[in-house]
Design a protein around this motif. Structure first.
Motif, mmCIF file in Angstrom:
data_model
loop_
_atom_site.group_PDB
_atom_site.id
_atom_site.type_symbol
_atom_site.label_atom_id
_atom_site.label_comp_id
_atom_site.label_asym_id
_atom_site.label_seq_id
_atom_site.Cartn_x
_atom_site.Cartn_y
_atom_site.Cartn_z
ATOM 1 N N GLY A 185 35.501 33.244 -26.689
ATOM 2 C CA GLY A 185 35.048 32.053 -25.767
ATOM 3 C C GLY A 185 35.284 32.470 -24.186
ATOM 4 N N GLY B 86 39.054 35.563 -22.329
ATOM 5 C CA GLY B 86 37.810 35.083 -22.837
ATOM 6 C C GLY B 86 36.903 36.399 -22.235
ATOM 7 N N ASN C 20 40.289 25.973 -24.781
ATOM 8 C CA ASN C 20 41.246 26.988 -24.425
ATOM 9 C C ASN C 20 42.299 26.751 -25.483
ATOM 10 O OD1 ASN C 20 38.907 27.794 -23.297
ATOM 11 N ND2 ASN C 20 40.350 28.951 -21.400
#
Length: 194
Positions: free
Chosen positions: A39, A52, A110
């Motif tokens: 991500g 990420g 997150n």
């Protein structure tokens, strides 16, 4: 078929509904331990921070299968030409890599909904650099081949031949008889002989 990788009850419960998947990768890279996720932003888990990487890093895992043969796994890392050249001299072969599957509480989030489960544990086996055209721009990739199980040199002891048999059991003729039997099976004698 049941999930047999040791997923926690919380992860299994979250998988029952709508979920947002994320992969976390930890790699023993020369000079540093690299922790990234699929991500954006940072995820904190297991006392570590995972940065990420988005689509800059792509993991392709082996398919589930039985038997002794192993399937291929790889990691593709998109990079600049300068960064790829800086990595050329680093020895990565047989360094460990682990990949976990997890889910976040929201899309692009997150925060992990539960502890991830390990889906791959292996080692770096090869590295290739490639350049391709992506529209008007050049695309630079580093393809990292991954292996699982013991490294080739570490598993060499499971290969057994006549020399190993003679070293372990001097005077034993079973290995020689088996070799001749295999040859006779592949090329059976013709009767009557010409």
């Amino acid at each position: 078929m049941a999930l047999t990788r040791g997923a926690s009850a919380g992860l299994l419960s979250a998988l029952a509904g709508h979920f947002h998947p994320v992969l976390l990768t930890e790699a023993d890279w020369p000079g540093e331990m690299i922790r990234v996720h699929s991500g954006v932003g940072s995820i904190t888990w297991d006392g570590e921070t995972w940065l990420g990487a988005g689509k800059l890093v792509e993991f392709s895992g082996p398919a589930e299968q039985g038997g002794l043969a192993t399937a291929d796994a790889s990691v593709r890392v998109a990079s600049t030409l300068e960064a790829m050249l800086a990595e050329r001299g680093k020895i990565i072969r047989n360094r460990q890599i682990t990949v976990w599957f997890g889910i976040t509480t929201e899309k692009g989030g997150n925060v992990l909904a539960a502890d991830p489960v390990a889906i791959f544990h292996g080692y770096f086996d090869s590295r290739e650099f490639s350049t391709s055209r992506d529209g008007e721009d050049l695309r630079h990739d580093m393809m990292l081949g991954l292996g699982i199980g013991p490294a080739a040199r570490a598993s060499a002891s499971i290969t057994h031949g006549p020399e190993d048999q003679q070293a372990a059991y001097p005077g034993d003729t079973a290995g020689r008889h088996v070799i001749h039997a295999i040859k006779r099976q592949a090329n059976p004698p013709l009767w009557p002989e010409p």
